[in-house]
Every structure is written in C-alpha cells, then in structure tokens.
Design a protein around this motif. Structure first.
Motif, PDB file in Angstrom:
ATOM      1  N   ASN A 117       0.828  -1.218   0.000  1.00 30.43           N
ATOM      2  CA  ASN A 117       0.000   0.000   0.000  1.00 30.43           C
ATOM      3  C   ASN A 117       0.856   1.259   0.000  1.00 30.43           C
ATOM      4  N   HIS A 118       1.936   1.239   0.764  1.00 33.85           N
ATOM      5  CA  HIS A 118       2.846   2.389   0.811  1.00 33.85           C
ATOM      6  C   HIS A 118       3.480   2.622  -0.557  1.00 33.85           C
ATOM      7  N   TYR A 119       3.937   1.550  -1.187  1.00 30.33           N
ATOM      8  CA  TYR A 119       4.536   1.653  -2.522  1.00 30.33           C
ATOM      9  C   TYR A 119       3.529   2.223  -3.516  1.00 30.33           C
ATOM     10  N   CYS A 120       2.312   1.675  -3.513  1.00 29.13           N
ATOM     11  CA  CYS A 120       1.286   2.114  -4.459  1.00 29.13           C
ATOM     12  C   CYS A 120       0.911   3.575  -4.246  1.00 29.13           C
ATOM     13  N   LYS A 121       0.866   3.996  -2.998  1.00 30.05           N
ATOM     14  CA  LYS A 121       0.543   5.398  -2.714  1.00 30.05           C
ATOM     15  C   LYS A 121       1.697   6.309  -3.135  1.00 30.05           C
ATOM     16  N   ARG A 122       2.920   5.907  -2.821  1.00 30.26           N
ATOM     17  CA  ARG A 122       4.093   6.728  -3.121  1.00 30.26           C
ATOM     18  C   ARG A 122       4.304   6.890  -4.624  1.00 30.26           C
ATOM     19  N   TYR A 123       4.122   5.795  -5.368  1.00 29.14           N
ATOM     20  CA  TYR A 123       4.377   5.836  -6.806  1.00 29.14           C
ATOM     21  C   TYR A 123       3.094   5.929  -7.629  1.00 29.14           C
ATOM     22  N   LYS A 124       2.001   6.266  -6.960  1.00 29.85           N
ATOM     23  CA  LYS A 124       0.714   6.522  -7.613  1.00 29.85           C
ATOM     24  C   LYS A 124       0.262   5.371  -8.516  1.00 29.85           C
ATOM     25  N   VAL A 125       0.351   4.159  -7.969  1.00 29.45           N
ATOM     26  CA  VAL A 125      -0.148   2.978  -8.678  1.00 29.45           C
ATOM     27  C   VAL A 125      -1.660   2.953  -8.496  1.00 29.45           C
ATOM     28  N   ARG A 126      -2.378   3.006  -9.593  1.00 31.26           N
ATOM     29  CA  ARG A 126      -3.839   3.041  -9.516  1.00 31.26           C
ATOM     30  C   ARG A 126      -4.458   1.665  -9.632  1.00 31.26           C
ATOM     31  N   ASN A 127      -3.797   0.774 -10.344  1.00 32.75           N
ATOM     32  CA  ASN A 127      -4.335  -0.561 -10.562  1.00 32.75           C
ATOM     33  C   ASN A 127      -3.415  -1.578  -9.872  1.00 32.75           C
ATOM     34  N   LYS A 128      -3.780  -1.970  -8.666  1.00 34.51           N
ATOM     35  CA  LYS A 128      -2.933  -2.876  -7.890  1.00 34.51           C
ATOM     36  C   LYS A 128      -2.893  -4.275  -8.507  1.00 34.51           C
ATOM     37  N   SER A 129      -3.989  -4.710  -9.095  1.00 41.95           N
ATOM     38  CA  SER A 129      -3.997  -6.030  -9.733  1.00 41.95           C
ATOM     39  C   SER A 129      -2.980  -6.085 -10.857  1.00 41.95           C
ATOM     40  N   LYS A 130      -2.985  -5.060 -11.688  1.00 40.75           N
ATOM     41  CA  LYS A 130      -2.030  -5.000 -12.802  1.00 40.75           C
ATOM     42  C   LYS A 130      -0.605  -4.929 -12.262  1.00 40.75           C
ATOM     43  N   LEU A 142       0.623  -6.022  -9.351  1.00 39.06           N
ATOM     44  CA  LEU A 142       1.037  -7.300  -8.781  1.00 39.06           C
ATOM     45  C   LEU A 142       1.255  -8.345  -9.870  1.00 39.06           C
ATOM     46  N   ARG A 143       0.372  -8.375 -10.858  1.00 41.29           N
ATOM     47  CA  ARG A 143       0.511  -9.322 -11.964  1.00 41.29           C
ATOM     48  C   ARG A 143       1.821  -9.084 -12.707  1.00 41.29           C
ATOM     49  N   GLU A 144       2.131  -7.823 -13.015  1.00 43.09           N
ATOM     50  CA  GLU A 144       3.368  -7.500 -13.722  1.00 43.09           C
ATOM     51  C   GLU A 144       4.596  -7.809 -12.882  1.00 43.09           C
ATOM     52  N   ALA A 145       4.522  -7.574 -11.578  1.00 41.76           N
ATOM     53  CA  ALA A 145       5.653  -7.869 -10.701  1.00 41.76           C
ATOM     54  C   ALA A 145       5.926  -9.372 -10.653  1.00 41.76           C
ATOM     55  N   ILE A 146       4.874 -10.157 -10.571  1.00 37.91           N
ATOM     56  CA  ILE A 146       5.026 -11.612 -10.518  1.00 37.91           C
ATOM     57  C   ILE A 146       5.574 -12.140 -11.838  1.00 37.91           C
ATOM     58  N   ILE A 147       4.984 -11.710 -12.941  1.00 34.14           N
ATOM     59  CA  ILE A 147       5.407 -12.197 -14.254  1.00 34.14           C
ATOM     60  C   ILE A 147       6.841 -11.764 -14.556  1.00 34.14           C
ATOM     61  N   SER A 148       7.215 -10.529 -14.195  1.00 38.67           N
ATOM     62  CA  SER A 148       8.592 -10.088 -14.465  1.00 38.67           C
ATOM     63  C   SER A 148       9.592 -10.915 -13.654  1.00 38.67           C
ATOM     64  N   LYS A 149       9.252 -11.272 -12.432  1.00 41.14           N
ATOM     65  CA  LYS A 149      10.120 -12.129 -11.611  1.00 41.14           C
ATOM     66  C   LYS A 149      10.277 -13.504 -12.258  1.00 41.14           C
TER      67      LYS A 149
END
Length: 67
Positions: free
Chosen positions: A32-45, A47-54
């Motif tokens: 939540n802190h990361y999303c607020k700090r970097y203005k992530v609006r779509n958390k599903s997207k 998280l999905r991108e973070a998992i797939i990139s890993k």
C-alpha cells in the motif's frame, strides 16, 4: 476499418484463471505504501506484472548457455 490486429488472438489474452494470495499485515502495508508513493492506480495489474517479471527474469537466468 477493422480495429483487430492480424494474428492477434484476444481470446488467448483473456484473464479467466483466478489465483488468490494472502499477505501478512506488514507485507500489505509495504504494498500500500509503494502504491501510494508511486501513484499505482491498478494494484492487480501492478502485482501481476511484478510476478510475471520475476518469473521471466528467473527463466532468463536458468536458460542453458553454451559458454
């Protein structure tokens, strides 16, 4: 004009498989802190991108090399 791209199958790209994941309080606070700090609006997207990139990075590391 047809808006569909040739050779581009949207049926294969539909997200129809659901996976659930649980976070503890500190993990969720960090997300939540990361999303607020970097203005992530779509958390599903996000998280999905973070998992797939890993996963893709791991595949690259595990790729058999000749030398």
């Amino acid at each position: 004009m047809n808006s569909r791209r040739r050779g581009f199958n949207t049926e294969k790209l539909k997200r129809v498989h659901r996976k659930e994941i649980l976070f503890n309080t500190s993990e969720l606070d960090a997300i939540n802190h990361y999303c607020k700090r970097y203005k992530v609006r779509n958390k599903s997207k996000f998280l999905r991108e973070a998992i797939i990139s890993k996963i893709l990075n791991k595949f690259d590391q595990d790729y058999p090399r000749l030398f």
